[in-house]
Design an enzyme around this catalytic site. Structure first.
Site, PDB file in Angstrom:
ATOM      1  N   TYR A 132      -8.144  -7.890   2.701  1.00 61.85           N
ATOM      2  CA  TYR A 132      -6.779  -7.852   2.118  1.00 61.85           C
ATOM      3  C   TYR A 132      -6.569  -6.730   1.167  1.00 61.85           C
ATOM      4  O   TYR A 132      -7.125  -6.765   0.088  1.00 61.85           O
ATOM      5  CB  TYR A 132      -6.539  -9.306   1.255  1.00 61.85           C
ATOM      6  CG  TYR A 132      -5.138  -9.497   1.227  1.00 61.85           C
ATOM      7  CD1 TYR A 132      -4.099  -8.534   1.362  1.00 61.85           C
ATOM      8  CD2 TYR A 132      -4.671 -10.807   0.833  1.00 61.85           C
ATOM      9  CE1 TYR A 132      -2.649  -9.047   1.257  1.00 61.85           C
ATOM     10  CE2 TYR A 132      -3.442 -11.142   0.591  1.00 61.85           C
ATOM     11  CZ  TYR A 132      -2.328 -10.214   0.694  1.00 61.85           C
ATOM     12  OH  TYR A 132      -0.935 -10.729   0.697  1.00 61.85           O
ATOM     13  N   LYS A 157      -5.176  -6.633   6.368  1.00 60.39           N
ATOM     14  CA  LYS A 157      -3.824  -7.053   5.734  1.00 60.39           C
ATOM     15  C   LYS A 157      -3.438  -6.111   4.485  1.00 60.39           C
ATOM     16  O   LYS A 157      -4.106  -6.008   3.632  1.00 60.39           O
ATOM     17  CB  LYS A 157      -3.890  -8.674   5.483  1.00 60.39           C
ATOM     18  CG  LYS A 157      -2.595  -9.233   4.975  1.00 60.39           C
ATOM     19  CD  LYS A 157      -3.004 -10.774   4.441  1.00 60.39           C
ATOM     20  CE  LYS A 157      -1.700 -11.373   4.196  1.00 60.39           C
ATOM     21  NZ  LYS A 157      -1.778 -12.805   3.942  1.00 60.39           N
TER      22      LYS A 157
END
Length: 310
Positions: A132, A157
């Site tokens: 992330y 992400k």
């Protein structure tokens, strides 16, 4: 591999502050009935930051048991390295299908440090990992390519919104994996991601987190259907009348990206308790504004469905 709308459930708490497993199971079950492409438990919307390891295990195991193999269940992990490794092992023991690696605690990290952090967390379990990119975990395109080559890393992400840098990152990862045959996916992880979906899709990032799915899956699905079928009128209408007002409300108070989601679930008839400090629950006037925003979104969904004959 994922497809469709991704569901990030909240973590319900009882009045005494404990994990409400029954409410969580009901919340996840309702979400599953609405047809998500996957469940991401104990992540940002699920207040990962506020859970101790035992509570985290309760949340992940409840989500796994409720999903019962219908869709993949990924669990959040991250924070201080020893805890991140511990959370990863707990998630594997609870039966999770993979991990979403949230940022390390507080410190700003050089690219090499993020690569090392990812490598050590990924080695703590046998689960696939999505990294992330957000807050203090900012991967350069080269660092993203390096972690993408790790055996267990299967996705990237983005929660930053720098489209120039993300475009270079996507190309760097694709180049690094060219010819390998390794499945790899990119995700839009911006708060209220729908408002940036059209821009992200333009650079090849089609999957996204939908916090709105928690309390209004009808709206979430209607937007996903519109944006993936090229229905620009409905996309614009939902952005203008629902998502943009929701973002405006969200930005009034830090932490409302989570607090409003829990409040929205309660407004739709399922009490999941409040948020844990340092987050705060929405003020009464903001709850009323949220109610009006939800009503407007649902009215659009109902009207457009009738017009389309659905």
């Amino acid at each position: 591999m994922f497809d469709g709308v991704l569901f990030f459930p909240v973590t319900p708490f009882t009045a005494s502050g404990a994990i409400d497993r029954a409410a969580l199971a009901e919340h996840v079950g309702r979400g599953l009935d609405a047809g998500p492409g996957g469940v991401f438990a104990a992540c940002g919307t699920g207040e990962f930051h506020a859970l101790d390891p035992e509570e985290y295990g309760e949340v992940v195991s409840t989500a796994v048991e409720t999903a019962a193999g219908r869709v993949p269940v990924f669990a959040g992990t991250g924070g201080p390295l020893p805890l991140a490794r511990r959370f990863s092992r707990i998630a594997q023991e609870a039966g999770a299908d993979g991990l979403l690696l949230l940022p390390p605690y507080l410190v700003e990290s050089p690219a090499a440090g993020l690569v090392a952090y990812t490598r050590q967390v990924a080695a703590a379990s046998d689960l696939p990992v999505i990294v992330y990119n957000r807050s203090n975990a900012l991967f350069t395109p080269d660092a993203a390519a390096e972690v993408a080559r790790m055996d267990r890393v299967v996705g990237f992400k983005d929660g930053v919104g720098d489209l120039d840098r993300l475009s270079r990152t996507v190309l760097a990862v694709r180049s690094a994996l060219a010819g390998s045959g390794k499945p790899f996916q990119f995700f839009n992880g911006m708060p209220t991601a729908e408002v940036t979906v059209p821009a992200y899709r333009g650079i090849g990032v089609e999957l996204y987190s939908s916090a709105v799915f928690c309390f209004a899956p009808e709206i979430s699905h209607a937007f996903h259907r519109a944006v993936t079928t090229g229905d620009q009128d409905t996309t614009d209408l939902l952005l203008r009348e629902f998502f943009h007002p929701l973002v405006s409300l969200r930005d009034k108070v830090p932490g409302y990206a989570v607090s409003l989601i829990k409040a929205g679930i309660a407004l739709r008839g399922h009490d999941v308790g409040g948020v844990r400090p340092p987050l705060t629950d929405p003020a009464p006037q903001h709850l009323e504004r949220l109610r009006r925003i939800i009503d407007a979104g649902l009215e659009i969904v109902e009207r457009t469905a009738k017009e389309a004959g659905r």
